[in-house]
Design an enzyme around this catalytic site. Structure first.
Site, PDB file in Angstrom:
ATOM      1  N   ASP A 175       0.980  -0.872  -0.146  1.00 41.78           N
ATOM      2  CA  ASP A 175       0.398   0.093  -0.193  1.00 41.78           C
ATOM      3  C   ASP A 175       0.637   1.264  -0.144  1.00 41.78           C
ATOM      4  O   ASP A 175       1.994   1.103   0.671  1.00 41.78           O
ATOM      5  CB  ASP A 175      -0.471   0.034   1.218  1.00 41.78           C
ATOM      6  CG  ASP A 175      -2.132   0.694   0.959  1.00 41.78           C
ATOM      7  OD1 ASP A 175      -2.450   1.684   0.011  1.00 41.78           O
ATOM      8  OD2 ASP A 175      -2.731   1.016   1.899  1.00 41.78           O
ATOM      9  N   HIS A 221       2.360   3.198  -8.884  1.00 39.74           N
ATOM     10  CA  HIS A 221       2.324   1.586  -9.138  1.00 39.74           C
ATOM     11  C   HIS A 221       3.373   1.051 -10.128  1.00 39.74           C
ATOM     12  O   HIS A 221       3.996   0.011  -9.744  1.00 39.74           O
ATOM     13  CB  HIS A 221       1.002   1.556 -10.273  1.00 39.74           C
ATOM     14  CG  HIS A 221      -0.325   2.057  -9.212  1.00 39.74           C
ATOM     15  ND1 HIS A 221      -0.448   1.931  -8.108  1.00 39.74           N
ATOM     16  CD2 HIS A 221      -1.844   2.277 -10.153  1.00 39.74           C
ATOM     17  CE1 HIS A 221      -1.753   1.933  -7.734  1.00 39.74           C
ATOM     18  NE2 HIS A 221      -1.927   2.944  -8.232  1.00 39.74           N
ATOM     19  N   LEU A 270      10.422 -20.715  -3.298  1.00 45.03           N
ATOM     20  CA  LEU A 270       9.294 -19.972  -3.098  1.00 45.03           C
ATOM     21  C   LEU A 270       7.955 -19.407  -3.600  1.00 45.03           C
ATOM     22  O   LEU A 270       7.944 -19.823  -4.532  1.00 45.03           O
ATOM     23  CB  LEU A 270       9.438 -18.273  -2.410  1.00 45.03           C
ATOM     24  CG  LEU A 270       8.774 -16.913  -2.091  1.00 45.03           C
ATOM     25  CD1 LEU A 270       9.405 -16.458  -0.965  1.00 45.03           C
ATOM     26  CD2 LEU A 270       8.486 -16.162  -3.174  1.00 45.03           C
TER      27      LEU A 270
HETATM   28  C1  IPE Z   1      -6.165  -2.528  -0.307  1.00 47.81           C
HETATM   29  O1  IPE Z   1      -4.862  -0.885  -0.832  1.00 47.81           O
HETATM   30  C2  IPE Z   1      -5.706  -3.402  -1.564  1.00 47.81           C
HETATM   31  C3  IPE Z   1      -4.304  -3.400  -2.471  1.00 47.81           C
HETATM   32  C4  IPE Z   1      -3.323  -3.132  -1.635  1.00 47.81           C
HETATM   33  C5  IPE Z   1      -4.191  -4.426  -3.508  1.00 47.81           C
HETATM   34  P1  IPE Z   1      -6.629  -0.032  -0.652  1.00 47.81           P
HETATM   35  O2  IPE Z   1      -5.320   0.813  -0.434  1.00 47.81           O
HETATM   36  O3  IPE Z   1      -7.145  -0.614  -1.288  1.00 47.81           O
HETATM   37  O4  IPE Z   1      -7.283  -0.489   1.080  1.00 47.81           O
HETATM   38  P2  IPE Z   1      -7.576   0.542   2.139  1.00 47.81           P
HETATM   39  O5  IPE Z   1      -8.843   1.521   0.136  1.00 47.81           O
HETATM   40  O6  IPE Z   1      -6.855   1.875   1.642  1.00 47.81           O
HETATM   41  O7  IPE Z   1      -8.714   0.071   2.825  1.00 47.81           O
HETATM   42  C1  IPE Z   2      -1.888   0.482  -3.157  1.00 48.58           C
HETATM   43  O1  IPE Z   2      -1.082   0.990  -3.615  1.00 48.58           O
HETATM   44  C2  IPE Z   2      -1.773  -0.429  -4.792  1.00 48.58           C
HETATM   45  C3  IPE Z   2      -3.182  -0.893  -5.046  1.00 48.58           C
HETATM   46  C4  IPE Z   2      -4.102  -0.851  -4.513  1.00 48.58           C
HETATM   47  C5  IPE Z   2      -3.309  -1.761  -6.276  1.00 48.58           C
HETATM   48  P1  IPE Z   2      -2.433   2.366  -3.407  1.00 48.58           P
HETATM   49  O2  IPE Z   2      -3.154   2.905  -5.316  1.00 48.58           O
HETATM   50  O3  IPE Z   2      -3.443   2.346  -2.680  1.00 48.58           O
HETATM   51  O4  IPE Z   2      -1.937   3.612  -2.787  1.00 48.58           O
HETATM   52  P2  IPE Z   2      -2.609   4.965  -2.231  1.00 48.58           P
HETATM   53  O5  IPE Z   2      -2.822   4.061  -0.997  1.00 48.58           O
HETATM   54  O6  IPE Z   2      -3.590   5.267  -2.718  1.00 48.58           O
HETATM   55  O7  IPE Z   2      -1.197   5.632  -1.345  1.00 48.58           O
HETATM   56 MG    MG Z   3      -4.458   2.594  -0.775  1.00 49.96          MG
END
Ligand code: IPE
Ligand code: IPE
Ligand code: MG
Length: 261
Positions: free
Chosen positions: A31, A48, A142
């Protein structure tokens, strides 16, 4: 040798973990990509893109540390709520990363598996996941489970539906369902329970990731944003895990003799 070599480099010397201090199964909520990019004046998709190198380095670090199972959250069943542009980017990106990295991961002895649902997921992503699974099916260094279009509640719900079908057809006896039965019907039934549940970016929630499997996991939340993650951040998390006292509901009596009368 590629820049993501799992072979120890001097600056990436794996700490000397005790064998049972190393989790058998690490789950990671990758995240913070969007925040990483926005903080640099970039758009979310740039975050990303920057996350790809982090994942490769973390896989290398997991191999070095002797971790057998790494399960990563790449796209949740809730992520469809994002803008059509971001969703489209993430679909294409997942497909390209798999295509671009599968040979490298295969050379490292990584077995790639997919956990998630078919509905809504792009067919081209599914076929890339299937191709990576097929290519790496004999590897055992792994197991890297890519959770794409994954949600824990729907995984459990799908298992319940499959169980009720087997009860209706007589394959299972009503009332005979145990925790083991439920585990067997999960999409991720080949995985042991999660030992270390790790989330980057400072958020402290599970976000529908591996709820059943993490019943007794140790949770480690690090502030590092996912694109800034690398193998040393992973080892930092393993170090935090190794200091935890896992009791699984048990208890050991250890009166402090110094303080007794
Ligand atoms: C969880 O992260 C999903 C992934 C990392 C793929 P999100 O960014 O979507 O989660 P929330 O919305 O902060 O809970
Ligand atoms: C995690 O990073 C990747 C996915 C959920 C696909 P985010 O896109 O949720 O990044 P933030 O949390 O908005 O910074
Ligand atoms: Mg996120």
């Amino acid at each position: 040798m590629s820049e993501f070599s799992p072979v120890a480099k001097p600056e990436f010397e794996v700490p000397d973990f005790e064998p049972n201090a190393v989790p058998k199964h690490i789950a990671i909520v990758m995240d913070g990509n969007g925040r990483w990019a926005n903080a640099r004046g970039l758009t979310r998709v740039e975050g990303h893109k920057a996350g790809e190198a982090a994942l490769l380095d973390v896989v290398a670090g997991a191999i070095q540390a002797g971790v057998k199972n790494l399960t990563v959250y790449a796209f949740s069943t809730e992520n469809w709520k994002r803008s059509p542009d971001e969703v489209r980017f993430l679909m294409g990106f997942n497909r390209e990363v798999l295509r671009k990295r599968r040979d490298q991961l295969n050379a490292w002895g990584v077995r790639i598996r997919w956990a998630g649902r078919r509905p809504k997921l792009w067919l081209s992503v599914i076929s890339e996941l299937k191709a990576a699974e097929k290519l790496t099916r004999n590897n055992d260094t792994l197991t890297l489970t890519m959770c794409v279009n994954y949600g824990s509640r729907i995984e459990i719900t799908d298992a319940i539906n499959a169980i009720t079908e087997d009860v209706a057809s007589g394959k299972l006896k009503p009332g005979s369902v145990t925790e083991k039965t439920v585990q067997k019907y999960l999409n991720t039934n080949y995985l042991p329970d999660v030992d270390l549940f790790l989330r980057s970016s400072g958020e402290q929630r599970a976000s529908n990731f591996l709820l059943w499997q993490s019943a007794y996991a140790e949770f480690v939340f690090l502030d590092t944003l996912w694109p800034d993650f690398n193998r040393t951040t992973l080892w930092q998390a393993i170090d935090a895990y190794s200091g935890r006292d896992r009791r699984f509901g048990g208890a050991v009596d250890k009166p402090n003799t110094a303080s007794s009368k």
